[in-house]
Design an enzyme around this catalytic site. Structure first.
Site, PDB file in Angstrom:
ATOM      1  N   SER A  85       0.843  -1.202   0.000  1.00  0.00           N
ATOM      2  CA  SER A  85       0.000   0.000   0.000  1.00  0.00           C
ATOM      3  C   SER A  85       0.880   1.254   0.000  1.00  0.00           C
ATOM      4  CB  SER A  85      -0.966  -0.031   1.190  1.00  0.00           C
ATOM      5  OG  SER A  85      -1.894   1.024   1.113  1.00  0.00           O
ATOM      6  N   HIS A 189      -8.120   1.242  -1.120  1.00  0.00           N
ATOM      7  CA  HIS A 189      -7.985   0.317  -2.251  1.00  0.00           C
ATOM      8  C   HIS A 189      -9.341  -0.196  -2.735  1.00  0.00           C
ATOM      9  CE1 HIS A 189      -3.735   0.622  -1.667  1.00  0.00           C
ATOM     10  NE2 HIS A 189      -3.883   0.288  -0.403  1.00  0.00           N
TER      11      HIS A 189
END
Length: 304
Positions: A85, A189
């Site tokens: 991430s 996400h």
């Protein structure tokens, strides 16, 4: 072969930056980055409580700063870099795609954009421990959730609205042992983050970009990326798309990685590697006390 990895949001804990600031030059670097992005990283990394550093706009720059600081103290040249991430921004800087200050400016934009997107709807994330992805993923989709992080090692992180997360806790997929709600402030996400993508795309146009100097593994699909332009394109898009850390670890195996060192605040990614990559040696940089052991591991494995 050695891979250096950088953790994502949720790895931060109150005061975790404190011991790193005792290293020569560390306080000056943190102060310079703080001035550049208008955020007091030293305060948040040493004195702020858990709620303060849960704030997406704070947590993300803090994690990138800590990762870069610990990697600089390690002073090593890994054969491979990757990040989970927001950790991908750390990895991009470690690969020489962007410089450190640019990485901090970029992640500041990312954090602010994602915080703003998260404020629009009450959303969150939860880790599912155990289970078969072939069973878990359809179950999540039935509940309207996104498998936002497919982490390997028997772990998937679901993301969606607060109501959808609550429904998951009450209706776990078959084979899942436990659902743990994460200390993050939004459904990262997923499509909920689409507004942040546009802000990042604008910021990306101002970056001075170089091609990776080492092998860079993208968490979008676990593939290696050879050009800096493509790295940045993926950094922009991954905000609203799932992280496939499971595929990154498959690529590590294919590349012949024999050791993994996780930048500060380390622990999460080496934990996944221990389950998914048996035989690969791992070490997490939690404090500067771990540096000597990390250097010894690097000297043994950084041959490729």
């Amino acid at each position: 072969m050695l891979v250096l990895v950088a953790p994502g949001q949720g790895a931060q804990t109150p005061g975790f930056l404190t011991p790193w600031l005792d290293l020569p030059g560390a306080s000056d670097r943190i102060a310079g980055w703080s001035d550049a992005i208008g955020l007091d990283l030293a305060h948040y990394g040493t004195k702020a409580d858990a709620d303060e550093i849960r704030d997406t706009a704070v947590a993300q720059p803090l994690l990138v700063a800590a990762g870069l600081l610990s990697a600089a103290a390690l002073d090593a040249s890994p054969g491979v870099v990757a990040g989970h991430s927001v950790g991908e921004i750390t990895a991009a800087a470690l690969a020489g795609v962007i410089d450190d200050e640019a990485a901090l400016r970029f992640v500041r934009t990312r954090g602010l954009g994602m915080a703003e997107a998260a404020a629009a709807t009450r959303t969150g994330m939860a880790a599912l421990l155990g289970g078969d992805p072939a069973v878990t993923v359809p179950h999540l989709e039935k509940l309207g959730l996104t498998p936002a992080n497919v982490n390997g090692g028997g772990q998937i992180v679901a993301a969606g609205t607060a109501e959808q997360i609550a429904a998951l806790v009450q209706d776990m997929p078959e084979g899942v042992r436990r659902v743990v709600e994460l200390k993050v402030a939004g459904a990262f996400h997923t499509h909920h983050m689409a507004p942040a993508v546009e802000k990042l795309r604008a910021a990306a146009g101002e970056l001075k970009v170089a091609d990776p100097a080492v092998t860079y593994v993208s968490n979008a699909d676990g593939k290696t990326v050879a050009t800096g332009t493509e790295v940045i394109t993926r950094l922009v898009g991954q905000v609203a798309n799932p992280v496939r850390w499971d595929l990154c670890m498959e690529t590590f195996k294919e590349l012949g990685v024999t050791a993994i060192v996780e930048a500060a605040p380390g622990g999460t990614l080496v934990g996944l590697a221990k389950r998914a990559l048996p035989g690969v040696k791992t070490l997490a940089l939690k404090t500067p006390d771990d540096l000597d052991a990390a250097r010894a591991l690097i000297s043994e494995h950084a041959g490729a």
